[in-house]
Design a protein around this motif. Structure first.
Motif, PDB file in Angstrom:
ATOM      1  N   SER A 182      63.153  40.450  44.788  1.00  0.00           N
ATOM      2  CA  SER A 182      62.486  39.154  44.662  1.00  0.00           C
ATOM      3  C   SER A 182      61.175  39.291  43.898  1.00  0.00           C
ATOM      4  CB  SER A 182      62.225  38.560  46.046  1.00  0.00           C
ATOM      5  OG  SER A 182      61.342  39.391  46.785  1.00  0.00           O
ATOM      6  N   VAL A 183      60.785  38.192  43.256  1.00  0.00           N
ATOM      7  CA  VAL A 183      59.495  38.082  42.570  1.00  0.00           C
ATOM      8  C   VAL A 183      58.676  37.049  43.327  1.00  0.00           C
ATOM      9  CG1 VAL A 183      58.317  37.436  40.445  1.00  0.00           C
ATOM     10  CG2 VAL A 183      60.476  38.703  40.342  1.00  0.00           C
ATOM     11  N   ARG A 184      57.518  37.450  43.824  1.00  0.00           N
ATOM     12  CA  ARG A 184      56.717  36.543  44.638  1.00  0.00           C
ATOM     13  C   ARG A 184      56.355  35.302  43.830  1.00  0.00           C
ATOM     14  NH1 ARG A 184      54.506  38.576  49.458  1.00  0.00           N
ATOM     15  NH2 ARG A 184      53.076  36.819  49.365  1.00  0.00           N
ATOM     16  N   TRP A 233      53.191  40.499  37.389  1.00  0.00           N
ATOM     17  CA  TRP A 233      53.819  39.902  38.556  1.00  0.00           C
ATOM     18  C   TRP A 233      53.975  40.928  39.671  1.00  0.00           C
ATOM     19  CZ3 TRP A 233      56.307  41.270  34.084  1.00  0.00           C
ATOM     20  CH2 TRP A 233      57.376  42.159  34.179  1.00  0.00           C
ATOM     21  N   SER A 234      54.218  40.422  40.883  1.00  0.00           N
ATOM     22  CA  SER A 234      54.514  41.247  42.056  1.00  0.00           C
ATOM     23  C   SER A 234      56.005  41.136  42.342  1.00  0.00           C
ATOM     24  CB  SER A 234      53.706  40.767  43.261  1.00  0.00           C
ATOM     25  OG  SER A 234      54.074  41.473  44.426  1.00  0.00           O
ATOM     26  N   TRP A 265      56.340  31.730  35.415  1.00  0.00           N
ATOM     27  CA  TRP A 265      56.717  31.247  36.728  1.00  0.00           C
ATOM     28  C   TRP A 265      57.780  32.152  37.335  1.00  0.00           C
ATOM     29  CZ3 TRP A 265      58.257  29.134  32.138  1.00  0.00           C
ATOM     30  CH2 TRP A 265      59.629  28.986  31.911  1.00  0.00           C
ATOM     31  N   SER A 266      58.025  31.928  38.623  1.00  0.00           N
ATOM     32  CA  SER A 266      59.014  32.704  39.361  1.00  0.00           C
ATOM     33  C   SER A 266      60.212  31.834  39.694  1.00  0.00           C
ATOM     34  CB  SER A 266      58.404  33.243  40.656  1.00  0.00           C
ATOM     35  OG  SER A 266      59.398  33.702  41.548  1.00  0.00           O
ATOM     36  N   THR A 267      61.399  32.428  39.607  1.00  0.00           N
ATOM     37  CA  THR A 267      62.609  31.769  40.117  1.00  0.00           C
ATOM     38  C   THR A 267      62.934  32.293  41.507  1.00  0.00           C
ATOM     39  OG1 THR A 267      64.154  33.427  39.264  1.00  0.00           O
ATOM     40  CG2 THR A 267      63.498  31.638  37.762  1.00  0.00           C
ATOM     41  N   VAL A 268      62.029  33.033  42.090  1.00  0.00           N
ATOM     42  CA  VAL A 268      62.148  33.768  43.353  1.00  0.00           C
ATOM     43  C   VAL A 268      62.831  35.117  43.113  1.00  0.00           C
ATOM     44  CG1 VAL A 268      63.013  33.805  45.722  1.00  0.00           C
ATOM     45  CG2 VAL A 268      62.179  31.670  44.747  1.00  0.00           C
ATOM     46  N   TYR A 269      63.850  35.147  42.248  1.00  0.00           N
ATOM     47  CA  TYR A 269      64.533  36.402  41.956  1.00  0.00           C
ATOM     48  C   TYR A 269      64.069  37.040  40.649  1.00  0.00           C
ATOM     49  CZ  TYR A 269      67.609  34.588  45.560  1.00  0.00           C
ATOM     50  OH  TYR A 269      68.101  34.086  46.737  1.00  0.00           O
ATOM     51  N   ASP A 270      63.552  36.227  39.724  1.00  0.00           N
ATOM     52  CA  ASP A 270      63.165  36.724  38.409  1.00  0.00           C
ATOM     53  C   ASP A 270      61.840  36.077  37.990  1.00  0.00           C
ATOM     54  OD1 ASP A 270      65.727  38.155  37.864  1.00  0.00           O
ATOM     55  OD2 ASP A 270      66.521  36.109  37.908  1.00  0.00           O
ATOM     56  N   ALA A 271      61.294  36.560  36.876  1.00  0.00           N
ATOM     57  CA  ALA A 271      60.095  35.961  36.285  1.00  0.00           C
ATOM     58  C   ALA A 271      60.420  35.537  34.862  1.00  0.00           C
ATOM     59  CB  ALA A 271      58.937  36.951  36.298  1.00  0.00           C
TER      60      ALA A 271
END
Length: 543
Positions: free
Chosen positions: A196-198, A216-217, A164-170
């Protein structure tokens, strides 16, 4: 007119009682959900020709959405209570559910959970075919690190992998078969690079050895890159810190990441750059095996992303826009330029599933209907250039968000949400195989007769639809037509070569008046032969 409605209602419930697949799809949920709510149904195989379906729902929710699920058997029968069972009922939002088979005949269901009132956290439940929860009520909190748009897949060790993404990390996490956290309370952070991590572009699969490969992107829109990392069964990072770059050095809008196993401990990854697709293969050691920056895939139109399925031989089918590409294990494009699954634009979302070794299916929403296409292993378009309608019911004003899974053979099950003329959203499921939409229980051990056979249509009388079945002992040219009582041709239902087998087709009389009609089948060994099997039967339309 009232009598006709009573007859149709009786026929509908007879079909349900006999556990048959019915025209226009079997109802999974009809709780009259408000039109503003998209249930976003998701489906996963049960390993025996049936499937689990889960969706978000507003029934009994405590201030937001809850998650419900249903099990449909291979016959079309719903196993659990009408309209499904609640998977979680807690305060605030539980949504964006994901579902995967657990490898033991049950399923894992994960979702974003907002019950903490501060952050959303990944929660998971495991369920069996009896509808029994195998983990604690309302699910297990998989991590103390919040996150969005969870990706899940079995770890091939009776447990589950999450990304999952925290928005800033994966982050990634592994749960064992009992739901215990295996990689710490927060999971493993696979990137902490600034940027950011999508949130919808972190995807995870098993590495086949108890660990995971995650892709991830990452980057600030529209300058994003695709990365991958491997985590072993103990939660140790295996490749370069912050992941291996897959998309090359050019900063562009790279997104819609999807990946599957290469069957050797590595992965094949797909992503999009607007209307251009890319594919890359990476082995278990982190070596990039295909072209630098990925293999380019042609595209046309829209049709949703994240469509990558195995071909059963180490290669993949990749959906990109309206096209599907077939790439072998060495990175060769087997269908140069790809194959358009429809010849018209306008589809929004697609679901793709492999048809055993027979090719690949694509299901797409066309606003008022769900359309299906089968492309065989040689790249031939088998359901016509416009596809076939999975649920051609003219009373539905919108049908969308298809999700599909295999039936374990060469067919597929597809579910979707539907908006009726009463403006209620409901969920349906249908079965399809290489002969088209299945509209009755198909006995896989059926004995094909030594001579051609045409069955009486059912139901008869009917309004507006009926099913016509026929069987072929040999590969033959088939013509199936409908005529009125004066002998005038009304419609051609079939006019092509068919392989030996049992077939069924839905005839829709929506534009016909009440009365007697005839359907005639002509079966010949080749197009030039005039003699052969010819049979005519009568049917009655009541309106």
């Amino acid at each position: 007119m009232m009598n006709n409605k009573i007859i149709l209602t009786i026929l509908f419930w007879v079909n349900i009682t006999n556990a048959q697949w019915i025209p226009d799809g079997n109802i999974v949920c009809d709780t009259n959900i408000n039109r503003a709510i998209h249930p976003l149904p998701s489906i996963a195989s049960d390993g025996e020709g049936g499937a689990y379906i889960c969706w978000r729902d507003v029934r009994d929710s405590l201030g937001g959405y809850s998650i419900y699920a249903q099990h449909v058997e291979s016959s079309g029968k719903m196993s659990w209570q009408r309209n499904g069972i609640p998977i979680v009922q807690a305060n605030n939002q539980q949504e964006f559910q994901r579902i995967r088979p657990d490898g033991k005949g049950g399923a894992f269901i994960a979702w974003e959970d907002g019950r903490s009132n501060i952050h959303k956290y990944p929660y998971v439940q495991r369920i069996n075919k009896e509808g029994k929860f195998l983990w604690q009520t309302n699910g297990i909190k998989a991590s103390d690190r919040g996150g969005l748009f969870i990706s899940i897949n079995p770890d091939n060790r009776n447990g589950l992998l999450l990304g999952w993404s925290t928005v800033y990390d994966a982050y990634v996490q592994r749960l064992d078969g009992f739901g215990n956290r295996m990689w710490g309370d927060s999971g493993v952070q696979v990137t902490n690079r600034p940027g950011s991590v999508r949130s919808n572009d972190v995807e995870i699969i098993s590495d086949g050895a108890g660990g995971a490969i995650v892709a991830w992107s990452e980057g600030e829109y529209p300058q994003e890159q695709i990365y991958a990392q491997r985590v072993d069964s103990l939660g140790k990072i295996c490749w370069s810190k912050n992941g291996i770059l897959l998309s090359g050095t050019t900063l562009e809008e790279h997104r819609l990441v999807a990946l599957i196993s290469d069957l050797k401990g590595g992965a094949i990854i797909n992503w999009n750059n607007r209307f251009i697709g890319y594919a890359q293969k990476i082995d278990k050691y982190g070596n990039i095996l295909w072209d630098a920056g990925g293999i380019k895939l042609d595209s046309s139109g829209t049709g949703g992303g994240k469509r990558i399925t195995p071909d059963g031989k180490g290669g993949v089918f990749i959906g990109q826009g309206l096209k599907i590409h077939h790439i072998d294990s060495a990175g060769n494009k087997l269908w140069e330029g790809g194959r358009n699954y429809f010849d018209t634009l306008g589809t929004t979302n697609s679901a793709q599933v492999t048809a055993g070794l027979a090719g690949v299916y694509n299901f797409a929403d066309a606003q008022t209907n769900i359309l299906a296409q089968w492309i065989d292993i040689n790249g031939n378009i088998r359901f016509g250039t416009k596809g076939i309608e999975v649920a051609p019911n003219r009373t539905r004003v919108y049908q969308g968000w298809p999700s599909a899974t295999t039936d374990g053979k060469s067919g597929a099950l597809v579910c979707w949400e539907s908006l009726s003329q009463e403006l209620y959203v409901r969920i349906y499921v249908a079965k399809i195989d290489t002969a088209g939409v299945v509209t009755g229980f198909k006995n896989e051990s059926i004995i094909i007769p030594s001579v051609p056979h045409l069955e009486q249509n059912y139901p008869n009388p009917f309004n507006p639809k009926t099913i016509i079945k026929y069987q072929l002992p040999n590969s033959s040219y088939v013509s199936l037509k409908v005529f009125d009582i004066l002998g005038r041709e009304i419609k051609t239902l079939v006019n092509e070569k068919k392989e030996s087998g049992a077939y069924s087709i839905i005839f829709d009389s929506i534009n016909l008046s009440s009365g007697v009609y005839f359907y005639r089948i002509a079966i010949h060994s080749d197009r030039l032969t005039t003699n052969g099997f010819i049979k005519t039967k009568k049917m009655i339309v009541t309106k």
